[in-house]
Design an enzyme around this catalytic site. Structure first.
Site, short mmCIF file in Angstrom:
data_model
loop_
_atom_site.label_atom_id
_atom_site.label_comp_id
_atom_site.label_asym_id
_atom_site.label_seq_id
_atom_site.Cartn_x
_atom_site.Cartn_y
_atom_site.Cartn_z
N ASP A 108 0.83 -1.21 0.00
CA ASP A 108 0.00 0.00 0.00
C ASP A 108 0.86 1.25 0.00
O ASP A 108 2.06 1.22 0.26
CB ASP A 108 -0.87 0.02 1.26
CG ASP A 108 -2.08 -0.89 1.10
OD1 ASP A 108 -2.40 -1.24 -0.04
OD2 ASP A 108 -2.67 -1.26 2.13
N LYS A 156 -1.62 1.95 -7.37
CA LYS A 156 -1.64 2.28 -8.79
C LYS A 156 -2.87 1.75 -9.51
O LYS A 156 -3.16 2.15 -10.63
CB LYS A 156 -0.41 1.68 -9.48
CG LYS A 156 0.76 2.63 -9.56
CD LYS A 156 1.81 2.08 -10.51
CE LYS A 156 3.12 2.83 -10.32
NZ LYS A 156 4.27 2.02 -10.69
N MET A 200 -6.24 9.39 9.28
CA MET A 200 -6.88 9.88 8.06
C MET A 200 -7.88 10.99 8.36
O MET A 200 -8.95 11.06 7.75
CB MET A 200 -7.56 8.71 7.31
CG MET A 200 -6.54 7.70 6.80
SD MET A 200 -7.28 6.09 6.33
CE MET A 200 -7.62 5.39 7.94
#
Lengths: 258, 258
Positions: free
Chosen positions: A34, A56, A168
């Site tokens: 990741d 990606k 996050m």
């Protein structure tokens, strides 16, 4: 029976990989990793192994997740030694348990290698312990990421815990701070954002929950957001201040002006 | 400047030590360790190092803590390479941050080596992830130990979190479950106790919060107590059940009769 490895990479420093994670990585044939895995950890993977960067892969989140899981299953069933490498601990957000479940449904054996969670180690290394006798009997870890913009974390569930650690949560920090205050968390409670934690480029921004709610605190990703009285311990741990010295420093909390 | 090491030993399996923890242990001259550090990890300490078991030191808790801190400071200032070894992560309960602070006050440099927290890894290895998209946006970790019998954790602060993980809560489990229900946690919520987690002797006991509150669940120390919907994921992860199979197994939760 085929076996896959779901491995935690820890907060970024290769020294904070576990011994088992290092063993597994060094004998890997395929590694799917990741965004949050650091370059110095990727450098430990043998040249002979295929490295696949999951960040990606493009498409809708559900599609991407399905594609990652299929790749894990296919490579494992083809007899390869497959490692799914995740930042921090693999079961703290990041869909590690979803991938584990899909692998098991496909008949693949899974070895879980827990990692040092960034949620605990990044504040800790910055001198902010999650717990402290008489100050914090416990802590909570919550994601600040609103899934697909449609759903939202119910902050009322977490507003009253002693130490609150949010991953996050940089982008949505103003809204989070407002919600926490609305649900009763004290506006003058100290908070810290630890940018690029557990790296030499670490930067710690100290403020109050009110400062964050008012939009006055600039933070760059990635950062761990901590709210709680334990933030006040940082000068004792990092600078080695004694109690007398701290009392002299009435303004131990300050907003970084940069 | 003298330096001491505060090191997390992880949940017990030596493979879950960090690379840095292993390095530091193998070059230690004095190791002060706690009850929760496993024998297979102590076996990694060189024979030449002095091993001090902190659990043997008798007296009032505050006295014992002062004695441990003084020993750490004295051995470090005498030029020894001193390691304070703690089970799990050193800053999750266990007074690691208190010792860090006292060492800093004494002018001793401290290197923190975070560990794999038993609070997260023990449930994880038992197939109970702390978070799962759509089921748990976050989790809390709380101590169930009532300090000196005089104080008590305020469970109202933690009753509403998604996944609740309680350490040192075996003895007081009935009272904890009652308090959680009193503060609104659903009585039929699944819970798990993981005894001797992260070892080959692991035993998992499944029940509901109500069963625990009614005193019907036998558990032996040491065990991690988890309450939350994520407990239902265990059969998918450990046994590899598919969704269809789980729906056939209405009684996926059962109290272990032993």
């Amino acid at each position: 029976l085929s076996k896959a490895y779901i491995v935690g990479a820890g907060p970024g420093d290769p020294g904070l990989l576990t011994v088992r994670a290092l063993q597994v990585l060094q004998s890997a044939e395929v590694v799917l990793y990741d965004r949050l895995v650091s370059p110095s950890i990727l450098a430990l993977i043998p040249d002979t192994a295929e490295q696949i960067y999951a960040g990606k892969i493009e498409g809708e989140q559900a599609e991407v997740q399905g594609f990652i899981s299929r790749m894990l299953v296919e490579h494992t069933l083809a007899g390869k030694r497959v490692v799914r490498l995740k930042g921090g601990d693999p079961l703290v957000f990041g869909r590690g348990a979803e991938e584990w479940r899909l692998l098991r449904e496909a008949g693949v054996e899974v070895e879980l290698v827990p990692g040092v969670s960034a949620a605990l180690s990044v504040p800790g290394l910055a001198g902010i312990p999650p717990t402290f006798r008489g100050i914090a009997d416990g802590f909570a870890v919550v994601t600040g990421h609103l899934r697909d913009g449609s759903e939202q974390v119910d902050w009322s569930k977490y507003a009253s815990v002693d130490t609150l650690i949010i991953l996050m949560g940089v982008r949505t920090r103003v809204e989070i701070a407002r919600e926490l205050i609305r649900h009763g968390r004290p506006p003058d409670q100290p908070v810290a954002f630890i940018e690029r934690g557990a790296t030499p480029a670490e930067r710690v921004i100290l403020a109050t929950l009110r400062d964050v709610a008012e939009g006055g605190v600039e933070v760059e990703n990635p950062a761990v957001f901590v709210a709680g009285e334990v933030v006040r311990l940082r000068p004792f741990l990092v600078d080695g201040l004694g109690l007398a010295q701290l009392l002299d420093r009435a303004e131990c909390l300050e907003v970084d002006p940069t």
